[in-house]
Design a protein around this motif. Sequence first.
Motif, mmCIF file in Angstrom:
data_model
loop_
_atom_site.group_PDB
_atom_site.id
_atom_site.type_symbol
_atom_site.label_atom_id
_atom_site.label_comp_id
_atom_site.label_asym_id
_atom_site.label_seq_id
_atom_site.Cartn_x
_atom_site.Cartn_y
_atom_site.Cartn_z
ATOM 1 N N LEU A 1 37.014 74.002 86.893
ATOM 2 C CA LEU A 1 36.236 72.823 87.568
ATOM 3 C C LEU A 1 35.141 72.723 86.145
ATOM 4 N N ALA B 1 37.446 69.074 89.671
ATOM 5 C CA ALA B 1 38.945 69.799 89.160
ATOM 6 C C ALA B 1 39.311 69.115 88.137
ATOM 7 N N GLN B 2 39.841 70.027 87.233
ATOM 8 C CA GLN B 2 40.516 69.449 85.862
ATOM 9 C C GLN B 2 42.139 69.603 86.058
ATOM 10 N N ARG C 1 34.422 67.034 95.237
ATOM 11 C CA ARG C 1 33.370 67.760 94.273
ATOM 12 C C ARG C 1 33.118 69.224 94.973
ATOM 13 N N THR D 1 30.648 74.729 87.383
ATOM 14 C CA THR D 1 31.337 74.518 86.342
ATOM 15 C C THR D 1 32.136 75.992 86.192
#
Length: 551
Positions: A379, A384-385, A402, A411
């Motif tokens: 994150l 989310a990546q 989120r 993060t």
Amino acid sequence: MEMINHLLLTLDGFLGSAAYFPFVLLGVGLFFTIYLRFPQIRFFKHAWRVVTGKFKKPGVEGDTSHFQALSTALSGTVGTGNIGGVAFAIFLGGPAALFWMWMTAFLGMTTKFVEVTLSHKYREKTADGTMAGGPMYFMDKGLNMKWLGVLFAIATVASAFGTGSMPQSNNIAVGLEDTFGIDPFITGGVLSILLALVVLGGIKRIAKVTSALVPTMSVIYVIGALGVILYNIDNLVPAFLSVWQDAFTGSAAAGGFLGATFAYAFNRGVNRGLFSNEAGQGSAPIAHASAKTDEPVAEGMVSILEPFIDTIIICTLTGMVILSSGVWTQKHENVFQRADMQFIQGIYSDDNDADREQLFKHLTLQKSQVTPYSGMVELVDGVAQSPEFTLIAARSIAEDIRFSINDHPYTGVINIREGKLTDPRIMVDGKSLIHSTKLTTEAFTHGFFGESGKYIVSIGLLLFAFSTAIAWCYYGDRAMIYLVGIRGVMPFRVFYVAGFFTAAISDTTMVWNLAAVAIVIMTLPNLFGLLMLSKEMKQEVNKYWEKMKDK
């Protein structure tokens, strides 16, 4: 909390959500409807004459008038089931669920007539001079099955928490927090004190409070509901048609709603209908046993009005508000509750027919290709990546997801195992369908009153739910009198008020699941007892009309 919720869902699978339960509940109502020749229609007019005091007799035993007994019983039924319960049924089963709520109410008018009549016949005067009655008394004295009466009384005490205390408090807290930003802790604390002040006064104070609250809250709510329905009048006919058209087919996907089978809509509609009007549960007879009359059948007729007022009028208004406004298929910004969330493997879209079909099967417990997601997720600022999952929140595909801790975007790396977050600190928000009180509140803002509509829901919810909590405390303490005598009343009231406070700060979904289990463990013994006394019930009705020939 997730383990408790899982246990409740497992129990519900054997009880209220089991395939047999709706057929048992409706079957008993249908049997008595035919056996007594449609009393909910034939006696409807007479019931209004009784409740207005047309046949009042001086000097008969009892604690309350017909109207006060009706008001107390209505205060026990007209509550979160009419606001949050209808919304929850539509959220789960679509418009078809409302049809089965209607059917539950129509047949329930007869069921309630029977259970109230028999309970009033076998009522007793307690050591403190007040009247006590309910199914436990006809099970004991009419069936000579004290063990069944004890089982029912224990279930009543459990249901007092699962039906009367905890869901009411939780929905009040949610409604006031969403509308006014009031902390649930404060809501729970203040209302717990007020609840204690009322219930300590016994049935006479309870009857006075509820006979004032019930008419007031009903007028406020009806005005607010009509403000939405008339504003969306063009959608009213399609809304009604969707209820009837979907009744035997299930509800198709629409917007963010992924659909529901006939079986699911049928089960949820009947289940929520029972939660709303309590016909067959055996709770209302406890209130009616306090009425000043020596004619059990007359009081039974008064109770015919309850499902009509509660479900056929008030629940229908709520349902039409939700369906005509269209909010039930729309995704809204909200914080996702853990019990409502599931991470699944792969990327799904509700714009893709194949994806919708698989998700529909998954949500309706059919065989599908959907599997839970497990893995580590990176994150950045709460986002989310390159996610390899889809989040299902409130039975819909969540959007704009989120992740945060203490309201700050997170993060780092989070772990998801078998579709569930492992870190209890992580909060997730975004867009999804909403349900229960939040859905009704949102619907009330889509009318002539605009954003002010949510205040009508909050005020109505506060009055509805608080009066329900009052009535159910009385039901519970009558059950305690049956079990252990007067000495059990005060400890019960203390724990009841404590449970009311605790539920204000608890998970909404878990509270509803607790209510679903508690209702059924009270209902099944009651329905059995009614069937065993069916011949006696018919005799009582015939004797009543013989007496009424000269009046």
